[in-house]
Scaffold this motif. Sequence first.
Motif, PDB file in Angstrom:
ATOM      1  N   ALA A  48     -22.026 -33.148  71.545  1.00 46.31           N
ATOM      2  CA  ALA A  48     -21.923 -34.453  70.892  1.00 46.31           C
ATOM      3  C   ALA A  48     -22.773 -34.560  69.630  1.00 46.31           C
ATOM      4  O   ALA A  48     -22.640 -35.538  68.887  1.00 46.31           O
ATOM      5  N   ASP A  49     -23.628 -33.583  69.363  1.00 43.00           N
ATOM      6  CA  ASP A  49     -24.555 -33.653  68.232  1.00 43.00           C
ATOM      7  C   ASP A  49     -23.848 -33.207  66.947  1.00 43.00           C
ATOM      8  O   ASP A  49     -23.482 -32.038  66.799  1.00 43.00           O
ATOM      9  N   PRO A  50     -23.677 -34.103  65.979  1.00 44.99           N
ATOM     10  CA  PRO A  50     -22.975 -33.732  64.750  1.00 44.99           C
ATOM     11  C   PRO A  50     -23.743 -32.729  63.895  1.00 44.99           C
ATOM     12  O   PRO A  50     -23.160 -32.096  63.007  1.00 44.99           O
ATOM     13  N   GLU A  51     -25.033 -32.578  64.164  1.00 46.80           N
ATOM     14  CA  GLU A  51     -25.834 -31.608  63.412  1.00 46.80           C
ATOM     15  C   GLU A  51     -25.611 -30.181  63.895  1.00 46.80           C
ATOM     16  O   GLU A  51     -25.999 -29.226  63.221  1.00 46.80           O
ATOM     17  N   VAL A  52     -25.026 -30.024  65.078  1.00 44.09           N
ATOM     18  CA  VAL A  52     -24.818 -28.701  65.670  1.00 44.09           C
ATOM     19  C   VAL A  52     -23.383 -28.252  65.433  1.00 44.09           C
ATOM     20  O   VAL A  52     -22.436 -28.957  65.786  1.00 44.09           O
ATOM     21  N   ARG A  53     -23.231 -27.050  64.867  1.00 47.88           N
ATOM     22  CA  ARG A  53     -21.896 -26.502  64.630  1.00 47.88           C
ATOM     23  C   ARG A  53     -21.666 -25.192  65.385  1.00 47.88           C
ATOM     24  O   ARG A  53     -20.529 -24.733  65.491  1.00 47.88           O
ATOM     25  N   ALA A  54     -22.741 -24.571  65.865  1.00 53.19           N
ATOM     26  CA  ALA A  54     -22.636 -23.344  66.651  1.00 53.19           C
ATOM     27  C   ALA A  54     -23.899 -23.223  67.499  1.00 53.19           C
ATOM     28  O   ALA A  54     -24.932 -23.823  67.184  1.00 53.19           O
ATOM     29  N   VAL A  55     -23.798 -22.438  68.570  1.00 54.14           N
ATOM     30  CA  VAL A  55     -24.905 -22.292  69.507  1.00 54.14           C
ATOM     31  C   VAL A  55     -25.164 -20.814  69.757  1.00 54.14           C
ATOM     32  O   VAL A  55     -24.224 -20.036  69.974  1.00 54.14           O
ATOM     33  N   VAL A  56     -26.440 -20.429  69.739  1.00 54.24           N
ATOM     34  CA  VAL A  56     -26.853 -19.103  70.172  1.00 54.24           C
ATOM     35  C   VAL A  56     -27.494 -19.258  71.547  1.00 54.24           C
ATOM     36  O   VAL A  56     -28.394 -20.082  71.737  1.00 54.24           O
ATOM     37  N   LEU A  57     -27.029 -18.491  72.500  1.00 55.11           N
ATOM     38  CA  LEU A  57     -27.536 -18.548  73.869  1.00 55.11           C
ATOM     39  C   LEU A  57     -28.302 -17.268  74.161  1.00 55.11           C
ATOM     40  O   LEU A  57     -27.739 -16.169  74.061  1.00 55.11           O
ATOM     41  N   ALA A  58     -29.587 -17.388  74.514  1.00 51.91           N
ATOM     42  CA  ALA A  58     -30.443 -16.218  74.700  1.00 51.91           C
ATOM     43  C   ALA A  58     -31.322 -16.401  75.930  1.00 51.91           C
ATOM     44  O   ALA A  58     -31.366 -17.478  76.531  1.00 51.91           O
ATOM     45  N   GLY A  59     -32.023 -15.332  76.294  1.00 52.67           N
ATOM     46  CA  GLY A  59     -32.962 -15.378  77.401  1.00 52.67           C
ATOM     47  C   GLY A  59     -34.348 -14.984  76.923  1.00 52.67           C
ATOM     48  O   GLY A  59     -34.495 -14.061  76.120  1.00 52.67           O
ATOM     49  N   ALA A  60     -35.378 -15.663  77.407  1.00 53.04           N
ATOM     50  CA  ALA A  60     -36.748 -15.345  77.018  1.00 53.04           C
ATOM     51  C   ALA A  60     -37.230 -14.086  77.732  1.00 53.04           C
ATOM     52  O   ALA A  60     -36.820 -13.801  78.858  1.00 53.04           O
ATOM     53  N   GLY A  61     -38.086 -13.330  77.065  1.00 58.26           N
ATOM     54  CA  GLY A  61     -38.689 -12.161  77.697  1.00 58.26           C
ATOM     55  C   GLY A  61     -37.808 -10.933  77.649  1.00 58.26           C
ATOM     56  O   GLY A  61     -36.943 -10.790  76.789  1.00 58.26           O
ATOM     57  N   ARG A  62     -38.013 -10.045  78.626  1.00 57.82           N
ATOM     58  CA  ARG A  62     -37.344  -8.738  78.617  1.00 57.82           C
ATOM     59  C   ARG A  62     -35.915  -8.786  79.128  1.00 57.82           C
ATOM     60  O   ARG A  62     -35.141  -7.859  78.902  1.00 57.82           O
ATOM     61  N   PRO A 113     -18.841 -23.345  69.060  1.00 51.82           N
ATOM     62  CA  PRO A 113     -18.775 -21.979  69.581  1.00 51.82           C
ATOM     63  C   PRO A 113     -20.141 -21.466  70.026  1.00 51.82           C
ATOM     64  O   PRO A 113     -21.173 -21.732  69.393  1.00 51.82           O
ATOM     65  N   VAL A 114     -20.137 -20.711  71.118  1.00 55.98           N
ATOM     66  CA  VAL A 114     -21.368 -20.199  71.722  1.00 55.98           C
ATOM     67  C   VAL A 114     -21.397 -18.684  71.586  1.00 55.98           C
ATOM     68  O   VAL A 114     -20.462 -17.988  72.004  1.00 55.98           O
ATOM     69  N   VAL A 115     -22.476 -18.173  71.013  1.00 62.77           N
ATOM     70  CA  VAL A 115     -22.680 -16.734  70.844  1.00 62.77           C
ATOM     71  C   VAL A 115     -23.833 -16.316  71.749  1.00 62.77           C
ATOM     72  O   VAL A 115     -24.959 -16.793  71.595  1.00 62.77           O
ATOM     73  N   ALA A 116     -23.561 -15.448  72.716  1.00 62.36           N
ATOM     74  CA  ALA A 116     -24.594 -15.011  73.654  1.00 62.36           C
ATOM     75  C   ALA A 116     -25.268 -13.748  73.146  1.00 62.36           C
ATOM     76  O   ALA A 116     -24.602 -12.807  72.701  1.00 62.36           O
ATOM     77  N   ALA A 117     -26.608 -13.735  73.206  1.00 61.28           N
ATOM     78  CA  ALA A 117     -27.413 -12.568  72.843  1.00 61.28           C
ATOM     79  C   ALA A 117     -28.102 -12.080  74.107  1.00 61.28           C
ATOM     80  O   ALA A 117     -28.952 -12.774  74.663  1.00 61.28           O
ATOM     81  N   ILE A 118     -27.721 -10.901  74.579  1.00 60.25           N
ATOM     82  CA  ILE A 118     -28.126 -10.432  75.911  1.00 60.25           C
ATOM     83  C   ILE A 118     -29.013  -9.202  75.792  1.00 60.25           C
ATOM     84  O   ILE A 118     -28.631  -8.223  75.142  1.00 60.25           O
TER      85      ILE A 118
END
Length: 275
Positions: A48-62, A113-118
């Motif tokens: 719902a946030d108009p400032e957001v156009r894409a999302v990066v999904l990541a995990g903290a640490g190793r 759109p969601v981009v996952a960094a694994i």
Amino acid sequence: MTRDAWKAFTVEIKDHVARVTLIGPGKGNAMGPDFWSELGPLFTELDADPEVRAVVLAGAGRNFSFGLDLPAMAPMMAPVLGDKAQAAPRTTFHGNIKDMQRGINAVADCRKPVVAAIQGWCIGGGVDLISAADIRYASADAKFSIREVKVAIVADMGSFARLPRIIGDGHLRELALTGKDVDAARAEKIGLVNDVYADADAVLEAAHATAAEIAANPPLVVQGIKDVLDHSRSAEVDDSLRYVAAWNAAFLPSEDIGEAMAAVFQKRDPEFKGR
């Protein structure tokens, strides 16, 4: 909920890209109660946030995520363990599964759109989560496992619904039925990830670069592309999720799952007897 109030995530927004990072609190960003209660509201907020156009999904640490935090989620499982669970606890369990599914669905249904960094391990629920992303990148040390079979669970958060179109039926059956580990090279070969990068920093940089490319495009057109691409599979995914939720509530409770839980707490190999 405000962006600084999440317990299982951090959220940073810059140049129309939101970076969502799993932070636990379970070891290896394991998915406990906070994760499941916050995932849906977080992605609904980003959608719902108009400032957001894409999302990066990541995990903290190793590691990206060790998947379901079994010790933390044990209270939800306990009422349906064994062969004496009655209709009320099974109905509650079914509702819990549907609630958890809605969290993963919020990632898949996010118009941004969601981009996952694994990096590192991506196990069980972690694979469910990345299967809901639009694009997946991995570091060279990444390892993947649909490991639910090893703990007497039928994966019910979306892997079985979404991965056939991503990696194909044969590869999915191999991974789901064996619970084997797959390294980054194999994951790229079967299409589970788009590309592999040298390390965690490189994969995160690549994910942000792609998210920035997406964010530079007309936002309504990007959302329209997602909607059209998702249309043909949405009913199929919904039907699969409904079926597995009902199946698990009816048939998952068993001595084997109780043995799997006990083995986790006692740090030993389980002995399954098919009861």
